[in-house]
Design a protein around this motif. Structure first.
Motif, PDB file in Angstrom:
ATOM      1  N   THR A  93       0.794  -1.293   0.069  1.00 62.69           N
ATOM      2  CA  THR A  93      -0.223   0.232   0.068  1.00 62.69           C
ATOM      3  C   THR A  93       0.930   1.296   0.029  1.00 62.69           C
ATOM      4  OG1 THR A  93      -0.318  -0.218   2.307  1.00 62.69           O
ATOM      5  CG2 THR A  93      -1.977  -0.985   1.272  1.00 62.69           C
ATOM      6  N   TRP A  96       2.025   1.642  -3.480  1.00 66.85           N
ATOM      7  CA  TRP A  96       1.001   2.155  -4.441  1.00 66.85           C
ATOM      8  C   TRP A  96       0.927   3.593  -4.285  1.00 66.85           C
ATOM      9  CZ3 TRP A  96      -3.144  -2.094  -2.955  1.00 66.85           C
ATOM     10  CH2 TRP A  96      -2.875  -3.440  -3.821  1.00 66.85           C
ATOM     11  N   THR A  97       1.174   4.345  -3.066  1.00 69.51           N
ATOM     12  CA  THR A  97       1.003   5.571  -3.394  1.00 69.51           C
ATOM     13  C   THR A  97       2.110   6.470  -2.963  1.00 69.51           C
ATOM     14  OG1 THR A  97       0.478   5.338  -0.705  1.00 69.51           O
ATOM     15  CG2 THR A  97      -1.472   5.217  -2.073  1.00 69.51           C
ATOM     16  N   MET A 169      -2.817   5.115  -8.320  1.00 68.94           N
ATOM     17  CA  MET A 169      -3.593   5.363  -6.851  1.00 68.94           C
ATOM     18  C   MET A 169      -3.080   6.391  -6.162  1.00 68.94           C
ATOM     19  SD  MET A 169      -3.884   1.345  -5.533  1.00 68.94           S
ATOM     20  CE  MET A 169      -3.975  -0.182  -6.812  1.00 68.94           C
ATOM     21  N   ARG A 172      -4.694   9.437  -7.650  1.00 60.66           N
ATOM     22  CA  ARG A 172      -5.943   9.716  -7.561  1.00 60.66           C
ATOM     23  C   ARG A 172      -6.072  10.358  -6.043  1.00 60.66           C
ATOM     24  NH1 ARG A 172     -10.007  11.291  -7.276  1.00 60.66           N
ATOM     25  NH2 ARG A 172     -12.003  10.432  -7.482  1.00 60.66           N
ATOM     26  N   PHE A 214      -9.010  -0.452   1.591  1.00 53.61           N
ATOM     27  CA  PHE A 214      -7.741  -0.401   0.784  1.00 53.61           C
ATOM     28  C   PHE A 214      -6.543  -1.081   1.541  1.00 53.61           C
ATOM     29  CE2 PHE A 214      -3.696   2.217  -0.016  1.00 53.61           C
ATOM     30  CZ  PHE A 214      -3.678   2.180  -1.363  1.00 53.61           C
ATOM     31  N   ARG A 253      -7.525  -0.478  -6.577  1.00 56.29           N
ATOM     32  CA  ARG A 253      -7.922   0.582  -7.215  1.00 56.29           C
ATOM     33  C   ARG A 253      -9.243   1.266  -6.965  1.00 56.29           C
ATOM     34  NH1 ARG A 253      -5.376   2.212 -12.493  1.00 56.29           N
ATOM     35  NH2 ARG A 253      -7.377   2.554 -13.314  1.00 56.29           N
ATOM     36  N   MET A 256      -9.467   2.912  -3.668  1.00 52.92           N
ATOM     37  CA  MET A 256      -8.867   3.933  -3.448  1.00 52.92           C
ATOM     38  C   MET A 256      -9.555   5.003  -4.270  1.00 52.92           C
ATOM     39  SD  MET A 256      -6.694   6.261  -3.071  1.00 52.92           S
ATOM     40  CE  MET A 256      -5.152   5.436  -2.204  1.00 52.92           C
ATOM     41  N   GLU A 257     -10.546   4.534  -5.188  1.00 56.62           N
ATOM     42  CA  GLU A 257     -11.402   5.438  -5.814  1.00 56.62           C
ATOM     43  C   GLU A 257     -12.548   5.938  -4.918  1.00 56.62           C
ATOM     44  OE1 GLU A 257     -13.670   7.789  -8.514  1.00 56.62           O
ATOM     45  OE2 GLU A 257     -11.539   7.051  -8.621  1.00 56.62           O
TER      46      GLU A 257
END
Length: 302
Positions: A93, A96-97, A169, A172, A214, A253, A256-257
């Motif tokens: 995670t 991803w960010t 991600m 976003r 998430f 994804r 996160m959205e």
């Protein structure tokens, strides 16, 4: 109160069993199968059945103590695997960010070039669509109206704003910060901790659930990583690992959205309450002027 604590303990134990212990026991079983079969005899069911029978007979001959020790070993291995998967999930995670430092710059540049190309096509399509609809370019037959919605969707699949991070991600959530700054002139990083304290419990609960989803997606990807490692010994585990990783990535994804939309909606609906709590009355809708005042209060002149 005793009944409530007992019920809560039961729910926590049930969640722990479903989320960690059961996947860990499945992984321990996969490790045992991989250690016994390997690549050469990866599908030898008869060999695996004989090994299980031999293990059962050996434990039975040695008595209940051996059976208990075997059960403890399995549970301990399952807990260790679950802890490792959870740790890998936190790493996933974060990856991803995160920005990835210098390693991420080529990815950011590539995503930015793709995004700018799509944005250019989208803006040109908007101009062309306006000309067609206004009849500036009459023709026989009439020209086809450009599909601006499809181009906008293609842009958003890359990023809703100009990319600054190597992953979708990460961008976003960055898009939420940019959109709030553009519309309200509000610094989300400064406002969010105070906003969190002013929103109702149901809003906080929804945000907590989205964050937990998430984290669960990252944990699922962590399990996929463990199975990919196990694939070095038994290749079917790599196939399972790749599938589990892909599902975890997709869930990441989606969650996160959902989280980004909830954060933006929280600001839209409760920014005025934050301003009032800080001593700045808001007349009507929250405006960029209000956002500038709130940001100045929160940042204390810095």
């Amino acid at each position: 109160m005793t009944a409530f604590v007992t019920s809560l303990g039961g729910k926590l134990a049930e969640r722990w069993l479903q989320a960690l212990l059961l996947p860990g026991m499945v992984f321990v079983g996969a490790v045992a199968v991989a250690g016994r079969l390997g690549h050469g005899r990866w599908s030898d069911v008869d060999m695996l059945a004989a090994a299980v029978d031999q293990l059962g007979e050996s434990a039975t001959r040695r008595g209940n103590g051996a059976v208990a020790l075997l059960a403890v070993a399995v549970v301990t291995g399952a807990v260790a695997a679950a802890a490792l998967a959870q740790g890998l999930g936190q790493v996933v995670t974060y990856a991803w960010t995160a920005t990835w430092g210098p390693v991420g710059r080529p990815f950011v540049h590539r995503r930015r070039r793709r995004w700018r190309r799509v944005v250019t096509r989208y803006e040109q399509a908007l101009i062309e669509k306006a000309r067609v609809l206004r009849g500036v370019r009459p023709a026989d037959p009439p020209p086809e109206v450009p599909d601006t919605a499809a181009l906008a969707a293609a842009r958003d699949r890359i990023s809703m704003v100009e990319p600054r991070l190597p992953t979708w991600m990460g961008d976003r959530m960055h898009a939420v910060d940019e959109r709030i700054r553009t519309v309200y002139d509000l610094d989300l990083a400064s406002a969010w901790p105070r906003l969190w304290l002013t929103v109702p419990d149901e809003v906080r609960n929804a945000l907590v659930r989205a964050q937990a989803e998430f984290a669960a997606a990252g944990r699922l990807a962590g399990w996929g990583g463990l199975y990919l490692l196990l694939g070095l010994r038994w290749w079917p585990a790599a196939v399972v690992g790749a599938g589990v990783w892909a599902v975890g990535w997709w869930r990441g994804r989606m969650s996160m959205e959902n989280l980004a939309q909830l954060v933006e909606a929280t600001v839209d609906l409760h920014a005025s309450a934050l301003a009032v709590a800080l001593g700045h009355p808001v007349d009507g809708c929250f405006t960029p002027g209000d956002g500038e005042v709130v940001t100045r209060i929160l940042r204390k002149g810095t």
